[in-house]
Design an enzyme around this catalytic site. Structure first.
Site, PDB file in Angstrom:
ATOM      1  N   HIS A  30      -2.561   7.118   7.200  1.00  0.00           N
ATOM      2  CA  HIS A  30      -1.629   8.026   6.519  1.00  0.00           C
ATOM      3  C   HIS A  30      -2.368   9.281   6.057  1.00  0.00           C
ATOM      4  CE1 HIS A  30       2.317   6.243   6.248  1.00  0.00           C
ATOM      5  NE2 HIS A  30       1.866   5.104   5.771  1.00  0.00           N
ATOM      6  N   GLY A  36       0.843  -1.189   0.000  1.00  0.00           N
ATOM      7  CA  GLY A  36       0.000   0.000   0.000  1.00  0.00           C
ATOM      8  C   GLY A  36       0.877   1.238   0.000  1.00  0.00           C
ATOM      9  N   HIS A  65      -4.045   1.085   8.004  1.00  0.00           N
ATOM     10  CA  HIS A  65      -2.730   1.733   7.940  1.00  0.00           C
ATOM     11  C   HIS A  65      -2.723   2.868   6.912  1.00  0.00           C
ATOM     12  CE1 HIS A  65       1.865   1.318   7.981  1.00  0.00           C
ATOM     13  NE2 HIS A  65       1.643   2.075   6.920  1.00  0.00           N
ATOM     14  N   GLU A  66      -3.277   2.603   5.728  1.00  0.00           N
ATOM     15  CA  GLU A  66      -3.257   3.610   4.655  1.00  0.00           C
ATOM     16  C   GLU A  66      -4.224   4.756   4.944  1.00  0.00           C
ATOM     17  OE1 GLU A  66      -0.807   3.469   2.739  1.00  0.00           O
ATOM     18  OE2 GLU A  66      -0.279   1.392   3.154  1.00  0.00           O
ATOM     19  N   GLN A  77       3.084   9.816   1.492  1.00  0.00           N
ATOM     20  CA  GLN A  77       4.356   9.091   1.390  1.00  0.00           C
ATOM     21  C   GLN A  77       5.156   9.468   0.144  1.00  0.00           C
ATOM     22  OE1 GLN A  77       2.401   5.075   2.206  1.00  0.00           O
ATOM     23  NE2 GLN A  77       4.372   4.914   3.252  1.00  0.00           N
ATOM     24  N   CYS A  88       6.236   0.028   7.435  1.00  0.00           N
ATOM     25  CA  CYS A  88       5.825   1.144   6.596  1.00  0.00           C
ATOM     26  C   CYS A  88       6.997   1.556   5.710  1.00  0.00           C
ATOM     27  CB  CYS A  88       5.407   2.304   7.493  1.00  0.00           C
ATOM     28  SG  CYS A  88       4.873   3.747   6.577  1.00  0.00           S
ATOM     29  N   LEU A  89       6.711   1.802   4.448  1.00  0.00           N
ATOM     30  CA  LEU A  89       7.763   2.224   3.510  1.00  0.00           C
ATOM     31  C   LEU A  89       8.413   3.540   3.951  1.00  0.00           C
ATOM     32  CD1 LEU A  89       6.035   1.479   0.073  1.00  0.00           C
ATOM     33  CD2 LEU A  89       7.718   0.074   1.264  1.00  0.00           C
TER      34      LEU A  89
END
Ligand SMILES: [Zn+2]
Length: 162
Positions: free
Chosen positions: A134, A46, A130-131, A51, A88-89
């Site tokens: 963000h 995701g 999670h997304e 991000q 997380c990226l």
């Protein structure tokens, strides 16, 4: 399509409430294509607009058979509880155990502006949550007790060799 540089903790945009998506045009479609390419390149499941440095309520995901674009996402229902590893990226994929709802229902708009609802459980529900976080300026490490959060940040910095 283009791979965009991923914004990393503690950049300010990651902590900001995203602005609503209002234009459902070619530019948005192109942005989503770039976000997919960036996500696949980083081997993520995701990726949310903050991000890649954009203060927008938008994410893309491809997780356990659920592939979708979510503009203006909201979690309208949750059920149960699951405890599992998450990364997380934007925090170098350093994993930590986070307790989340076991099931989640997402309400969002697709790239054409059509509203839809989608149910997920397990890892895909975790991805919804999670997304969507963000888009609200929230990171998974915000859920961790102080000491564990510091440990994640420390090993992220070490990986990055700040
Ligand atoms: Zn993330």
């Amino acid at each position: 399509m283009a791979i965009i540089k991923i914004t990393e903790y503690p950049e300010k945009v990651l902590g900001e409430m995203g602005k609503p998506v209002t234009e459902f045009d070619e530019e948005l479609e192109k942005l989503c294509a770039d976000m997919y390419e960036t996500m696949y390149d980083a081997e993520g499941v995701g990726l949310a607009a903050p991000q890649i440095g954009l203060n927008l309520r938008l994410f893309v995901m491809d997780c356990e058979g659920i592939k979708l674009i979510a503009a203006n996402p909201e979690i309208i229902h949750t059920e149960g509880e699951q405890s599992g590893q998450e990364g997380c990226l934007s925090v170098g994929k350093v994993p930590a155990v986070v307790v989340r709802a076991a099931k989640a229902r997402l309400r969002a708009q697709d790239e054409k502006g059509e509203w839809f609802e989608r149910d997920a459980e397990g890892y895909a529900a975790r991805c919804f949550l999670h997304e969507t976080d963000h888009c609200d300026g929230k990171l998974f490490i915000d859920y961790l007790p102080k000491m564990r959060r510091e440990m994640v940040v420390k090993s992220f910095k070490k990986r990055k060799k700040w």
